[in-house]
Design a protein around this motif. Structure first.
Motif, PDB file in Angstrom:
ATOM      1  N   PHE A  50     -11.565  40.782   6.915  1.00  0.00           N
ATOM      2  CA  PHE A  50     -10.510  40.274   6.040  1.00  0.00           C
ATOM      3  C   PHE A  50      -9.725  41.446   5.474  1.00  0.00           C
ATOM      4  O   PHE A  50     -10.201  42.582   5.454  1.00  0.00           O
ATOM      5  N   ASP A  51      -8.549  41.168   4.942  1.00  0.00           N
ATOM      6  CA  ASP A  51      -7.784  42.251   4.308  1.00  0.00           C
ATOM      7  C   ASP A  51      -8.388  42.517   2.927  1.00  0.00           C
ATOM      8  O   ASP A  51      -9.235  41.742   2.457  1.00  0.00           O
ATOM      9  N   THR A  53      -7.568  41.952   0.066  1.00  0.00           N
ATOM     10  CA  THR A  53      -7.543  40.872  -0.946  1.00  0.00           C
ATOM     11  C   THR A  53      -8.558  39.793  -0.599  1.00  0.00           C
ATOM     12  O   THR A  53      -8.746  38.847  -1.352  1.00  0.00           O
ATOM     13  N   ASP A  54      -9.167  39.938   0.585  1.00  0.00           N
ATOM     14  CA  ASP A  54     -10.172  38.976   1.034  1.00  0.00           C
ATOM     15  C   ASP A  54      -9.578  37.618   1.365  1.00  0.00           C
ATOM     16  O   ASP A  54     -10.289  36.656   1.553  1.00  0.00           O
ATOM     17  N   ARG A  55      -8.260  37.560   1.438  1.00  0.00           N
ATOM     18  CA  ARG A  55      -7.660  36.249   1.682  1.00  0.00           C
ATOM     19  C   ARG A  55      -7.324  36.058   3.150  1.00  0.00           C
ATOM     20  O   ARG A  55      -7.499  34.988   3.703  1.00  0.00           O
ATOM     21  N   TYR A  56      -6.855  37.130   3.796  1.00  0.00           N
ATOM     22  CA  TYR A  56      -6.325  36.937   5.153  1.00  0.00           C
ATOM     23  C   TYR A  56      -7.186  37.667   6.184  1.00  0.00           C
ATOM     24  O   TYR A  56      -7.770  38.717   5.889  1.00  0.00           O
ATOM     25  N   ILE A  57      -7.227  37.081   7.387  1.00  0.00           N
ATOM     26  CA  ILE A  57      -7.996  37.701   8.482  1.00  0.00           C
ATOM     27  C   ILE A  57      -7.114  38.759   9.128  1.00  0.00           C
ATOM     28  O   ILE A  57      -5.994  38.471   9.553  1.00  0.00           O
ATOM     29  N   PRO A  84      -5.057  37.878  14.977  1.00  0.00           N
ATOM     30  CA  PRO A  84      -4.471  36.546  14.888  1.00  0.00           C
ATOM     31  C   PRO A  84      -2.990  36.542  14.524  1.00  0.00           C
ATOM     32  O   PRO A  84      -2.236  35.739  15.033  1.00  0.00           O
ATOM     33  N   VAL A  85      -2.569  37.476  13.691  1.00  0.00           N
ATOM     34  CA  VAL A  85      -1.160  37.452  13.277  1.00  0.00           C
ATOM     35  C   VAL A  85      -0.271  37.741  14.470  1.00  0.00           C
ATOM     36  O   VAL A  85       0.645  37.012  14.798  1.00  0.00           O
TER      37      VAL A  85
ATOM     38  N   ASP B 141     -12.510  31.620  -2.345  1.00  0.00           N
ATOM     39  CA  ASP B 141     -11.047  31.600  -2.554  1.00  0.00           C
ATOM     40  C   ASP B 141     -10.475  30.221  -2.237  1.00  0.00           C
ATOM     41  O   ASP B 141      -9.389  30.105  -1.707  1.00  0.00           O
ATOM     42  N   LYS B 144     -11.868  29.064   2.054  1.00  0.00           N
ATOM     43  CA  LYS B 144     -12.840  29.465   3.095  1.00  0.00           C
ATOM     44  C   LYS B 144     -14.127  28.707   2.801  1.00  0.00           C
ATOM     45  O   LYS B 144     -14.741  28.896   1.762  1.00  0.00           O
ATOM     46  N   GLU B 172      -6.071  28.881   5.035  1.00  0.00           N
ATOM     47  CA  GLU B 172      -4.854  29.690   5.131  1.00  0.00           C
ATOM     48  C   GLU B 172      -5.193  31.147   5.344  1.00  0.00           C
ATOM     49  O   GLU B 172      -4.677  32.014   4.673  1.00  0.00           O
ATOM     50  N   ALA B 173      -6.149  31.440   6.255  1.00  0.00           N
ATOM     51  CA  ALA B 173      -6.628  32.825   6.322  1.00  0.00           C
ATOM     52  C   ALA B 173      -5.782  33.679   7.233  1.00  0.00           C
ATOM     53  O   ALA B 173      -6.054  34.836   7.453  1.00  0.00           O
ATOM     54  N   ILE B 174      -4.730  33.064   7.819  1.00  0.00           N
ATOM     55  CA  ILE B 174      -3.911  33.868   8.734  1.00  0.00           C
ATOM     56  C   ILE B 174      -2.498  33.867   8.194  1.00  0.00           C
ATOM     57  O   ILE B 174      -1.919  32.818   7.936  1.00  0.00           O
ATOM     58  N   LYS B 175      -1.992  35.072   7.973  1.00  0.00           N
ATOM     59  CA  LYS B 175      -0.656  35.167   7.346  1.00  0.00           C
ATOM     60  C   LYS B 175       0.414  34.499   8.196  1.00  0.00           C
ATOM     61  O   LYS B 175       0.286  34.548   9.425  1.00  0.00           O
TER      62      LYS B 175
END
Lengths: 150, 175
Positions: A50-51, A53-57, A84-85, B141, B144, B172-175
């Motif tokens: 995760f990044d 911020t622990d929010r995004y992969i 994934p992005v 969060d 997840k 929403e874990a992928i920007k």
């Protein structure tokens, strides 16, 4: 369309999980299957990064008996990095990528979102098997028939 | 004369002993042995228990029943003072003072961007670890979500280990 895309969840199943929030890392062990939309990844072990911020992969690493399938094709290798992005996949070690009938073999294969593929042969030579497109086949078939009818 | 004098002396001796005998006779006989169970169970309302030394946790319950080494709690709340506060809330719990652990039933764990649920579980107050052999569910969060069986949460490192049947869903874990 991208907004809709980002909201699709990623589902991961496995035997065991170790998630360390402080390290922003989740490690899945044993018969791992990960799916997001039409992309499926399988392997012995899968690590999600995760990044901060622990929010995004940011990245997914799959190790051991790796298999990946998505609308562009399917691939096999020892180790895979999936971003994934960018929807970019890096197949490492005995890498094979099959797109329709075409097959590419090498030590490292990078498949991009737009369909481009780069292949690198370090230990083994790159091997590519390309089949003529369907259109060409029809032309050939068509050609034969027109000869018969004459 | 001597004989007479001897009789009087004996008589006086007897008379002086009499009160003493009466006194002894009047001593209350010990009460009948009643078979009354000695009172072991103690109920305390608004029970609060704080950890010793550096403030690590406080265990509260509207009602606590002491049974030997065990403290049986109804609707307990355990507040753990880590870097962030952490709460364990349950329907029931049993606190074992000497073992430094709490068995919890229908337990909910609430921390900063982490929430967990399990039908049963045990919290080790000194190691700051929660474990359960049953199923469990954790949410991080808010989007997840992880479920599985045989789970362990280590508060210090915010580390979750799930032993089997792992299924996770990242929204929403992928920007």
């Amino acid at each position: 369309e991208t907004k809709e895309k980002t909201s699709t969840p990623i589902v991961i199943e496995s035997q065991k999980l170790i998630y360390i929030q402080k390290k922003h890392m989740a490690t899945y062990i044993g018969n791992v299957i990960a799916q997001r939309e039409k992309t499926i990844m399988k392997g012995d072990k899968l690590i999600v990064y995760f990044d901060p911020t622990d929010r995004y992969i940011e990245k997914i690493e799959v190790i051991g008996h790796v298999y990946i399938k998505d609308p562009r094709g399917e691939g096999w290798c020892n180790k895979l990095y999936y971003y994934p992005v960018q929807e970019k996949a890096v197949l490492i070690g005995n890498a094979k990528l099959k797109q329709k009938e075409n097959l590419v073999v090498g030590d490292e294969i990078i498949a991009y979102k737009d369909g481009r593929v780069t292949v690198e042969g370090i230990k083994q030579r790159v091997k590519t098997v390309i089949f003529p497109e369907e259109k060409n086949k029809n032309l050939i078939k068509g050609g034969k028939e027109s000869e018969k009818s004459r | 004369m001597r004989e007479k004098f001897f009789k009087v002396a004996v008589f006086l001796a007897i008379i002086s002993i009499l009160p003493f005998i009466v006194l002894i006779m009047r001593k209350e006989t010990p009460p009948e042995k009643l078979n009354v169970e000695t009172h072991k169970k103690q109920v305390i309302k608004d029970f609060v228990l704080k950890s010793e030394g550096v403030k690590k946790w406080i265990l509260r319950a509207p009602k606590a029943l002491f049974e030997g080494e065990e403290i049986h709690l109804k609707k307990p709340q355990l507040v753990i003072y880590d870097k962030d506060k952490f709460f364990l809330i349950a329907d029931e719990a049993v606190y074992y003072q000497n073992k430094k652990l709490v068995h919890l039933k229908q337990v909910t764990l609430i921390g900063k961007n982490l929430r967990g649920k399990a039908p049963y579980g045990t919290y080790y107050t000194d190691k700051e670890i929660f474990t359960t052999k049953t199923t469990c569910e954790f949410t991080f969060d808010n989007d997840k979500r992880v479920t599985g069986k045989g789970c362990q949460l280590e508060l210090k490192d915010k580390k979750v280990i799930i032993q089997s049947n792992v299924k996770s869903k990242f929204g929403e874990a992928i920007k």
